[in-house]
Design a protein around this motif. Structure first.
Motif, PDB file in Angstrom:
ATOM      1  N   ALA A  78      30.048-104.099 -56.806  1.00 49.02           N
ATOM      2  CA  ALA A  78      30.748-102.810 -56.680  1.00 49.02           C
ATOM      3  C   ALA A  78      31.742-102.621 -57.813  1.00 49.02           C
ATOM      4  O   ALA A  78      31.858-101.511 -58.371  1.00 49.02           O
ATOM      5  N   ARG A  79      32.467-103.668 -58.171  1.00 47.22           N
ATOM      6  CA  ARG A  79      33.407-103.559 -59.297  1.00 47.22           C
ATOM      7  C   ARG A  79      32.665-103.277 -60.600  1.00 47.22           C
ATOM      8  O   ARG A  79      33.094-102.448 -61.412  1.00 47.22           O
ATOM      9  N   SER A  80      31.546-103.958 -60.799  1.00 50.48           N
ATOM     10  CA  SER A  80      30.755-103.735 -62.011  1.00 50.48           C
ATOM     11  C   SER A  80      30.173-102.331 -62.046  1.00 50.48           C
ATOM     12  O   SER A  80      30.095-101.706 -63.113  1.00 50.48           O
ATOM     13  N   LEU A  81      29.774-101.822 -60.902  1.00 46.60           N
ATOM     14  CA  LEU A  81      29.254-100.453 -60.834  1.00 46.60           C
ATOM     15  C   LEU A  81      30.322 -99.445 -61.244  1.00 46.60           C
ATOM     16  O   LEU A  81      30.037 -98.478 -61.976  1.00 46.60           O
ATOM     17  N   ASP A  82      31.545 -99.647 -60.783  1.00 42.61           N
ATOM     18  CA  ASP A  82      32.628 -98.746 -61.170  1.00 42.61           C
ATOM     19  C   ASP A  82      32.798 -98.728 -62.689  1.00 42.61           C
ATOM     20  O   ASP A  82      32.964 -97.651 -63.296  1.00 42.61           O
ATOM     21  N   VAL A  83      32.738 -99.909 -63.297  1.00 38.55           N
ATOM     22  CA  VAL A  83      32.893 -99.993 -64.755  1.00 38.55           C
ATOM     23  C   VAL A  83      31.683 -99.372 -65.449  1.00 38.55           C
ATOM     24  O   VAL A  83      31.825 -98.703 -66.487  1.00 38.55           O
ATOM     25  N   SER A 122      31.992 -96.313 -68.081  1.00 42.13           N
ATOM     26  CA  SER A 122      31.609 -96.526 -69.480  1.00 42.13           C
ATOM     27  C   SER A 122      30.291 -95.860 -69.842  1.00 42.13           C
ATOM     28  O   SER A 122      29.888 -95.885 -71.008  1.00 42.13           O
ATOM     29  N   GLY A 123      29.600 -95.295 -68.851  1.00 45.20           N
ATOM     30  CA  GLY A 123      28.312 -94.658 -69.111  1.00 45.20           C
ATOM     31  C   GLY A 123      27.162 -95.625 -69.213  1.00 45.20           C
ATOM     32  O   GLY A 123      26.085 -95.254 -69.721  1.00 45.20           O
ATOM     33  N   ALA A 124      27.327 -96.850 -68.733  1.00 44.26           N
ATOM     34  CA  ALA A 124      26.242 -97.837 -68.792  1.00 44.26           C
ATOM     35  C   ALA A 124      25.109 -97.430 -67.864  1.00 44.26           C
ATOM     36  O   ALA A 124      25.324 -96.878 -66.791  1.00 44.26           O
ATOM     37  N   ARG A 125      23.896 -97.737 -68.282  1.00 43.22           N
ATOM     38  CA  ARG A 125      22.703 -97.317 -67.547  1.00 43.22           C
ATOM     39  C   ARG A 125      22.180 -98.381 -66.585  1.00 43.22           C
ATOM     40  O   ARG A 125      21.465 -98.048 -65.645  1.00 43.22           O
TER      41      ARG A 125
END
Length: 270
Positions: A80-85, A89-92
């Motif tokens: 969940a934390r990584s998803l927020d980032v 940041s616009g990561a796909r």
């Protein structure tokens, strides 16, 4: 089709933001990272926006495994934390790992039957997919080689395809990593064709050495023709260490085997 380059392996002699600018100057559409917590993600995103280069993805979990049923809450919190980032940041994509990885070593799976470990992975990824739904981020299941990373549960492409097939959720895809698969069983063509329905990313590096295409034993022209035959339109990531230490040589080899014009033609012909 989009071309991405790992800035963890290329232009390592400069700060992350400068690596992104170098990737844009070399004609790449996207950049790939490892752990967002150690890679100046804010600087990468800002440099990418200025240079017209997107963020392909980074690790979704590393500290906590998917395969441990007792650690479900911890791994979902990490994802969940990584998803927020990723959204910020616009990561796909977010890379999903069956095991925790610490200090470059795999943390062994808990001593449970294989079917329990598999079931724990399926349930954890399915729950993570619910978190990712609507975010625009794809969860990409990562197989790794067990030659250099002993103890990793997803030791080949069929392992991640099995999980993705069982979950059957468009939010979940798989990586096909040529380097890792060649070290752990080969049969690259057969496994690439079998993985195609779930394929979110095709990772390029030669064997041995993880160098640019054209070095080592892998026939990348044949694999490119296979992607053409499959009509696949996704992201190709170059996780290459320059064989001669010169980044320009690696870029030239990438351009020879997987030119930007070929990627554009693939998209336009889709």
């Amino acid at each position: 089709m989009l071309r991405s380059v790992s800035v963890e392996m290329m232009w390592r002699d400069r700060p992350y933001a400068e690596r992104v600018r170098a990737a844009g100057a070399a004609g790449f559409d996207l950049v790939d990272l490892w752990d967002w917590r150690t890679s100046d993600i804010a600087g990468v995103a800002a440099a990418g926006r200025a240079a017209g280069v997107g963020v392909s993805g980074f690790f979704g979990n590393r500290d906590h495994p998917l395969c441990d049923p007792a650690g479900r809450r911890a791994v979902l919190d990490e994802i969940a934390r990584s998803l927020d980032v990723a959204v910020e940041s616009g990561a796909r994509q977010l890379a999903m790992f069956s095991n925790a990885i610490s200090g470059g070593r795999v943390v062994p799976s808990p001593p449970l039957p294989a079917e329990v470990l598999h079931g724990a992975c399926v349930e954890a990824v399915a729950a993570a997919a619910d978190l990712a739904r609507g975010s625009g981020v794809t969860l990409v299941l990562e197989h790794l080689n067990t030659v250099y990373l002993p103890g990793y549960l997803w030791g080949d492409v069929p392992a991640v395809v099995t999980v993705a097939r069982e979950i059957a959720d468009p939010v979940v895809g798989v990586a096909f990593d040529v380097f890792h698969q060649q070290l752990c069983g080969g049969r690259l063509t057969d496994h690439l064709v079998a993985a195609a329905p779930w394929l979110a990313r095709f990772d390029v590096a030669g064997v041995p050495g993880r160098h640019e295409p054209g070095t080592g034993e892998v026939d990348f022209r044949h694999l490119r023709a296979t992607l053409d035959r499959l009509g696949w339109d996704g992201t190709i990531t170059f996780e290459t260490v320059p064989s001669d230490g010169r980044y320009e040589s690696a870029v030239a080899a990438i351009d020879e085997f997987f030119p930007a014009a070929w990627c554009r033609a693939t998209v336009e012909g889709a």
